[in-house]
Design a protein around this motif. Structure first.
Motif, PDB file in Angstrom:
ATOM      1  N   PHE A 139     -18.245  40.504  94.893  1.00 19.56           N
ATOM      2  CA  PHE A 139     -18.074  41.361  96.065  1.00 19.56           C
ATOM      3  C   PHE A 139     -16.926  42.338  95.814  1.00 19.56           C
ATOM      4  O   PHE A 139     -15.766  41.958  95.797  1.00 19.56           O
ATOM      5  CB  PHE A 139     -17.795  40.493  97.294  1.00 19.56           C
ATOM      6  N   SER A 140     -17.255  43.613  95.609  1.00 22.88           N
ATOM      7  CA  SER A 140     -16.243  44.661  95.469  1.00 22.88           C
ATOM      8  C   SER A 140     -15.856  45.130  96.869  1.00 22.88           C
ATOM      9  O   SER A 140     -16.704  45.596  97.632  1.00 22.88           O
ATOM     10  CB  SER A 140     -16.799  45.842  94.660  1.00 22.88           C
ATOM     11  N   TRP A 147      -9.628  49.218  95.542  1.00 29.77           N
ATOM     12  CA  TRP A 147     -10.718  48.274  95.332  1.00 29.77           C
ATOM     13  C   TRP A 147     -10.197  46.979  94.714  1.00 29.77           C
ATOM     14  O   TRP A 147      -9.396  47.010  93.778  1.00 29.77           O
ATOM     15  CB  TRP A 147     -11.768  48.858  94.391  1.00 29.77           C
ATOM     16  N   ILE A 148     -10.652  45.859  95.251  1.00 26.50           N
ATOM     17  CA  ILE A 148     -10.438  44.566  94.612  1.00 26.50           C
ATOM     18  C   ILE A 148     -11.805  43.931  94.379  1.00 26.50           C
ATOM     19  O   ILE A 148     -12.787  44.299  95.029  1.00 26.50           O
ATOM     20  CB  ILE A 148      -9.556  43.613  95.456  1.00 26.50           C
ATOM     21  N   LEU A 162      -9.421  39.499  92.134  1.00 29.86           N
ATOM     22  CA  LEU A 162      -8.866  40.324  91.068  1.00 29.86           C
ATOM     23  C   LEU A 162      -8.295  41.580  91.711  1.00 29.86           C
ATOM     24  O   LEU A 162      -9.032  42.404  92.259  1.00 29.86           O
ATOM     25  CB  LEU A 162      -9.952  40.682  90.047  1.00 29.86           C
ATOM     26  N   ASN A 163      -6.973  41.707  91.650  1.00 29.06           N
ATOM     27  CA  ASN A 163      -6.263  42.743  92.399  1.00 29.06           C
ATOM     28  C   ASN A 163      -5.323  43.474  91.454  1.00 29.06           C
ATOM     29  O   ASN A 163      -4.163  43.106  91.270  1.00 29.06           O
ATOM     30  CB  ASN A 163      -5.493  42.085  93.544  1.00 29.06           C
ATOM     31  N   SER A 164      -5.807  44.556  90.836  1.00 33.73           N
ATOM     32  CA  SER A 164      -5.072  45.221  89.762  1.00 33.73           C
ATOM     33  C   SER A 164      -3.776  45.877  90.219  1.00 33.73           C
ATOM     34  O   SER A 164      -2.816  45.958  89.447  1.00 33.73           O
ATOM     35  CB  SER A 164      -5.966  46.272  89.092  1.00 33.73           C
ATOM     36  N   LEU A 165      -3.712  46.353  91.458  1.00 38.23           N
ATOM     37  CA  LEU A 165      -2.499  47.025  91.943  1.00 38.23           C
ATOM     38  C   LEU A 165      -1.539  46.057  92.634  1.00 38.23           C
ATOM     39  O   LEU A 165      -0.514  46.478  93.154  1.00 38.23           O
ATOM     40  CB  LEU A 165      -2.868  48.159  92.913  1.00 38.23           C
ATOM     41  N   VAL A 200      -8.607  29.577  97.368  1.00 36.84           N
ATOM     42  CA  VAL A 200      -8.327  30.976  97.051  1.00 36.84           C
ATOM     43  C   VAL A 200      -7.384  31.069  95.858  1.00 36.84           C
ATOM     44  O   VAL A 200      -6.297  30.483  95.862  1.00 36.84           O
ATOM     45  CB  VAL A 200      -7.723  31.712  98.260  1.00 36.84           C
ATOM     46  N   VAL A 201      -7.826  31.813  94.830  1.00 32.98           N
ATOM     47  CA  VAL A 201      -7.024  32.027  93.621  1.00 32.98           C
ATOM     48  C   VAL A 201      -6.855  33.527  93.422  1.00 32.98           C
ATOM     49  O   VAL A 201      -7.846  34.255  93.335  1.00 32.98           O
ATOM     50  CB  VAL A 201      -7.705  31.404  92.374  1.00 32.98           C
ATOM     51  N   GLU A 202      -5.622  33.996  93.377  1.00 25.94           N
ATOM     52  CA  GLU A 202      -5.353  35.419  93.183  1.00 25.94           C
ATOM     53  C   GLU A 202      -4.952  35.685  91.733  1.00 25.94           C
ATOM     54  O   GLU A 202      -4.079  35.007  91.194  1.00 25.94           O
ATOM     55  CB  GLU A 202      -4.253  35.880  94.126  1.00 25.94           C
ATOM     56  N   ILE A 203      -5.589  36.684  91.117  1.00 26.05           N
ATOM     57  CA  ILE A 203      -5.277  37.060  89.739  1.00 26.05           C
ATOM     58  C   ILE A 203      -4.835  38.511  89.734  1.00 26.05           C
ATOM     59  O   ILE A 203      -5.651  39.418  89.827  1.00 26.05           O
ATOM     60  CB  ILE A 203      -6.500  36.861  88.817  1.00 26.05           C
ATOM     61  N   PRO A 204      -3.512  38.769  89.635  1.00 25.94           N
ATOM     62  CA  PRO A 204      -3.009  40.131  89.714  1.00 25.94           C
ATOM     63  C   PRO A 204      -2.936  40.856  88.383  1.00 25.94           C
ATOM     64  O   PRO A 204      -2.581  42.028  88.335  1.00 25.94           O
ATOM     65  CB  PRO A 204      -1.592  39.926  90.270  1.00 25.94           C
ATOM     66  N   TRP A 205      -3.291  40.191  87.290  1.00 24.74           N
ATOM     67  CA  TRP A 205      -3.067  40.785  85.982  1.00 24.74           C
ATOM     68  C   TRP A 205      -4.332  41.323  85.328  1.00 24.74           C
ATOM     69  O   TRP A 205      -4.383  41.501  84.116  1.00 24.74           O
ATOM     70  CB  TRP A 205      -2.415  39.785  85.032  1.00 24.74           C
ATOM     71  N   CYS A 206      -5.389  41.598  86.140  1.00 29.34           N
ATOM     72  CA  CYS A 206      -6.594  42.170  85.558  1.00 29.34           C
ATOM     73  C   CYS A 206      -6.318  43.589  85.078  1.00 29.34           C
ATOM     74  O   CYS A 206      -5.343  44.218  85.489  1.00 29.34           O
ATOM     75  CB  CYS A 206      -7.743  42.177  86.567  1.00 29.34           C
TER      76      CYS A 206
END
Length: 208
Positions: A139-140, A147-148, A162-165, A200-206
């Motif tokens: 789900f974008s 966008w995440i 996946l949250n690049s910013l 819930v798992v957050e990955i900020p380093w994509c």
């Protein structure tokens, strides 16, 4: 900006850089289409893609212009990209991955929050029910021009973000709450092998 100027800008940009042949072909096609007075690219899809009947996505040349210059990324383009990924998965005969259409489920302030929550719940439940046999649903999600990617792992009852910013979770917590509520009702009806709430798992380093 007039659509002729947009197409000319894309075409000139392509000629000034070492782009691939498909991109040159695309710009040339857009320029010819603009010469005929056209302003859109039409992407046809079937009911089994997004479960809302056979329909057409409209992508304006202006949105492509903004994409090329990295100014913005419209939901119509992301929705089309998801269709491309579906085609690739079909080619390799991978039926384990499903998608939520970002053209249908997105953040908006145009309608009242209560109505937005209700419509988001209804649509997400529909995508869950139609794809209850999948192992992963992608789900974008767009909020505040960012966008995440939300990955729902059905078998392990996980929600990976996946949250690049590295945007604050508070900015999209409302969508997490909606998904959690829908998930609880969904597994009660269709996936009793799963657990609630989603972990819930957050990955900020994509990759950015």
């Amino acid at each position: 900006m007039e659509h002729q100027a947009i197409a000319a800008s894309l075409s000139a940009s392509a000629c000034c850089c070492s782009c691939s042949l498909p991109f040159h072909w695309c710009c040339s096609s857009i320029l010819k289409a603009c010469g005929r007075g056209e302003e859109w690219i039409f992407v046809r899809f079937r009911d089994h893609h997004y479960f809302r009947g056979d329909d057409i996505l409209h992508i304006s040349f202006e949105e492509l212009h903004q994409l090329y210059h990295m100014d913005a990324l419209d939901k119509s383009i992301i929705s089309s990209f998801c269709l491309l990924q579906m085609s690739e998965l079909q080619r390799i005969q991978d039926t384990s991955v499903g998608f939520i259409d970002p053209y249908i489920v997105f953040k908006t302030d145009i309608i009242a929050k209560e109505q937005w929550v209700s419509e988001a719940q209804k649509n997400i439940m529909m995508f869950f029910m139609k794809q209850h046999d999948k192992t992963t649903i992608l789900f974008s999600y767009n909020f505040e021009f960012h966008w995440i990617l939300i990955v729902i792992d059905l078998n392990s009852s996980r929600l990976v973000i996946l949250n690049s910013l590295r945007k604050e979770r508070a900015l999209y917590q409302d969508m997490i709450d909606i998904i959690q509520g829908v998930w609880k009702e969904f597994i009660r009806q269709h996936r009793k092998d799963c657990k609630a709430p989603l972990n819930v798992v957050e990955i900020p380093w994509c990759l950015r």
